[in-house]
Scaffold this active site. Structure first.
Site, PDB file in Angstrom:
ATOM      1  N   CYS A 124       0.819  -1.217   0.000  1.00 32.43           N
ATOM      2  CA  CYS A 124       0.000   0.000   0.000  1.00 32.43           C
ATOM      3  C   CYS A 124       0.852   1.266   0.000  1.00 32.43           C
ATOM      4  O   CYS A 124       2.030   1.254   0.347  1.00 32.43           O
ATOM      5  CB  CYS A 124      -0.965  -0.012   1.179  1.00 32.43           C
TER       6      CYS A 124
ATOM      7  N   CYS B 202       0.672   3.838   1.989  1.00 26.93           N
ATOM      8  CA  CYS B 202       1.134   4.315   3.302  1.00 26.93           C
ATOM      9  C   CYS B 202       2.372   3.547   3.765  1.00 26.93           C
ATOM     10  O   CYS B 202       3.172   4.072   4.526  1.00 26.93           O
ATOM     11  CB  CYS B 202       0.019   4.311   4.341  1.00 26.93           C
TER      12      CYS B 202
END
Length: 136
Positions: free
Chosen positions: A46, A48
């Site tokens: 992901c 993040c």
């Protein structure tokens, strides 16, 4: 499962910084239950993880006081290793990315995905550094 060619650079981002990649449940068990402090980074594909979690983990790993071991498991890849790591992180629910610090096999500090999202890498690193300074 993701194609290996996709995750290889994300794995290397941490292994090149000195993290040992754990690929099965026994490796996780051996690491977490070892004497001393162990920092476990649950890596992820992901955004993040790329923008915040991995940079924060690498920054914190440069601290003068640091864990005895720096290890990582990759969510969405080696399921047995990830599930074993998450078992040690209970009662926290599974999340990725996630970061956990263990001392002599006991969980002493945890950062979940919701504490990573939307925060700058330096803020997350500072949180980890405080924990390293306290427990390592």
């Amino acid at each position: 499962m993701y194609p290996e060619y996709l995750v290889a650079p994300m794995r290397a981002d941490l292994t090149n910084a000195g993290f040992e990649e754990l690929k099965d449940a026994q490796e996780v068990k051996n690491a977490v239950e070892s004497e001393g402090t162990v920092f476990v980074m649950v890596n992820s594909v992901c955004g993040c993880a790329a923008a915040m979690a991995r940079p924060a983990a690498k920054l914190a790993a440069q601290n003068a006081k640091r864990p005895t071991k720096l290890v990582t498991v990759f969510a969405g890849m080696e399921a047995d290793a990830v599930n074993e790591a998450r078992r040690y992180m209970l009662p926290y629910p599974p999340s990725s990315p996630a970061m956990a610090l263990f001392k002599d096999g006991k969980l002493v500090h945890m950062i979940e995905r919701h504490q990573i999202e939307g925060r700058p890498a330096q803020m997350i690193a500072d949180n980890l550094i405080d924990a390293f300074d306290q427990y390592c």
